[in-house]
Write a protein that holds these residues in place. Structure first.
Motif, mmCIF file in Angstrom:
data_model
loop_
_atom_site.group_PDB
_atom_site.id
_atom_site.type_symbol
_atom_site.label_atom_id
_atom_site.label_comp_id
_atom_site.label_asym_id
_atom_site.label_seq_id
_atom_site.Cartn_x
_atom_site.Cartn_y
_atom_site.Cartn_z
ATOM 1 N N LYS A 140 6.883 -9.453 -34.154
ATOM 2 C CA LYS A 140 6.721 -10.689 -34.920
ATOM 3 C C LYS A 140 8.019 -11.488 -35.001
ATOM 4 O O LYS A 140 8.031 -12.721 -34.849
ATOM 5 N N GLU A 141 9.118 -10.771 -35.215
ATOM 6 C CA GLU A 141 10.392 -11.447 -35.425
ATOM 7 C C GLU A 141 10.950 -12.066 -34.150
ATOM 8 O O GLU A 141 11.882 -12.883 -34.200
ATOM 9 N N ASN A 142 10.391 -11.714 -32.981
ATOM 10 C CA ASN A 142 10.916 -12.221 -31.717
ATOM 11 C C ASN A 142 9.972 -13.191 -31.011
ATOM 12 O O ASN A 142 10.274 -13.637 -29.895
ATOM 13 N N LEU A 143 8.849 -13.530 -31.622
ATOM 14 C CA LEU A 143 7.897 -14.409 -30.950
ATOM 15 C C LEU A 143 8.490 -15.788 -30.676
ATOM 16 O O LEU A 143 8.266 -16.374 -29.605
ATOM 17 N N GLU A 144 9.232 -16.324 -31.643
ATOM 18 C CA GLU A 144 9.836 -17.643 -31.425
ATOM 19 C C GLU A 144 10.791 -17.604 -30.241
ATOM 20 O O GLU A 144 10.778 -18.491 -29.378
#
Length: 398
Positions: free
Chosen positions: A244-248
């Motif tokens: 989740k924290e790396n999707l951007e």
């Protein structure tokens, strides 16, 4: 004697189809009316506190360890759990605790290798000859799995509207099927990256065996290490692994790897509503570090990256059918799998395949293809979608 009231309440709330349950003391209870779709046999007491805090993990491990037996159709049983809003998988009072998971390049590599480096021989047992481990595309109900996997690759390349001589990057290239088709049928120069040593070795050997060193390249590296740009980017079944924290950052990397007005086709498991997020059992045993975003999350990250959306296509039923065929194939090699990896490993993968099929069947999750452009939407694409299906016909997408 242990009071089974709370267990009975959980079962009553969790199924919207008739089932039978046999408890550890021999008591049998029927839920619903009509012919049961399955029978659940509990050989041991499962602690209530574990069910309340880690529902999927608790039941998953109990099934793996033989503490629970399922007689009947496991996929249908899991589907009815997903379909009941009051089930222990959907209701907050039976919610599970999800641990956070870091996604440094080192950890991401370890996560990928824990799944894909079981060994190519394991996947060869039950995948089709293309060695494609992602959702197929059934242009016809009569398509074989192999045909449907060829269909999927060609459908992706057709959406990109490629031209001979252009370049394509495949992020998370698997065993290379898309790259080889891109090079041999579409005359593209294809580059792939993977964190799986087994996949890298397989693709490298195939490149050499087919004499494609000038048109197909593969690297054992994290996608975040790349610097070159390409006319097109594909990524199939990859963003579920980034966290989740790396999707951007993932979508920004897709944009940064594209030339101006380049096109990308991102294909992955997506929640249509709230999204499936993280499942504790799958996170522990199947995909460490995995996270399934909902469609709004992905669209938000695409907007942040400044890419534009040209097309969004859901393929939920296609993945359900893919998983059902994988399950059938897996059952055909059950003795071989058990002999090599053990009963617990076999039960773990059997549950995984059937539970995922049920999750797609119930609509709990979907798989979506996002066609994206770096630059004004559709600059390099025809005015209508008809070009995709005309190209599908021309490239024998059956």
């Amino acid at each position: 004697m242990l009071d089974k009231t709370i267990y009975k309440q959980i079962f009553k709330a969790s199924f919207n189809a008739p089932i039978d349950v046999e408890f550890w003391d021999g008591e049998q209870v029927s839920y619903g009316t009509g012919e049961p779709i399955a029978k659940i046999i509990l050989h041991e007491v499962i602690p209530i506190k574990d069910i309340m805090s880690h529902a999927s993990l608790t039941f998953g491990e109990a099934y793996m360890d033989g503490k629970i037996e399922i007689q009947g159709n496991l996929q249908k049983l899991v589907n009815t759990v997903y379909s009941s809003k009051e089930s222990f998988l959907n209701n907050s009072k039976f919610s599970k605790l999800i641990p956070k998971h870091a996604h440094t390049e080192k950890i991401s590599k370890a996560d990928v290798q824990s799944h894909y480096d079981i060994g190519n021989d394991f996947y060869e047992m039950w995948l089709d000859p293309t060695m494609t481990y992602s959702c197929a595309y059934f242009a016809s109900e009569d398509d074989s799995l192999e045909d449907a996997q060829w269909n999927k690759v060609r459908h992706i390349l057709n959406k990109l509207h490629t031209k001979p001589g252009e370049t394509v990057l495949d992020i998370g290239c698997g065993w290379g099927t898309l790259m080889f088709i891109a090079a041999k049928e579409y005359n593209l120069e294809a580059t792939g990256v993977t964190l799986s040593q087994e996949q890298y070795d397989f693709v490298s050997h195939k490149i050499e065996a087919e004499g494609l060193q000038d048109r197909v390249h593969v690297y054992l590296k994290d996608y975040r290490e790349l610097e070159q740009t390409y006319d097109h980017v594909t990524s199939v079944g990859m963003f579920e692994h980034v966290g989740k924290e790396n999707l951007e950052e993932y979508f920004m990397q897709v944009k940064n790897r594209l030339v101006d007005n380049g096109t990308a086709l991102i294909h992955g498991i997506t929640g249509q509503h709230d999204g499936a997020g993280v499942d504790a059992w799958i996170n522990k045993y199947i995909f460490p570090g995995g996270y399934i975003p909902n469609i709004a999350e992905n669209i938000g990250h695409i907007m942040t990256s400044s890419m534009q959306i040209d097309d969004v296509e859901p393929l939920r039923r296609h993945y359900q059918k893919t998983l059902e065929i994988w399950t059938e194939n897996f059952h055909h090699v059950s003795e071989e799998v058990i002999s090599k990896y053990g009963e617990r490993f076999y039960r773990m993968w059997d549950l995984y395949l059937q539970a995922c099929a049920a999750s797609f069947e119930s609509g709990n999750i979907d798989v979506v293809q996002y066609l994206l452009t770096k630059g004004p939407s559709g600059t390099k694409l025809p005015m209508t979608r008809s070009y995709i299906y005309n190209a599908d016909i021309a490239h024998n997408v059956k």
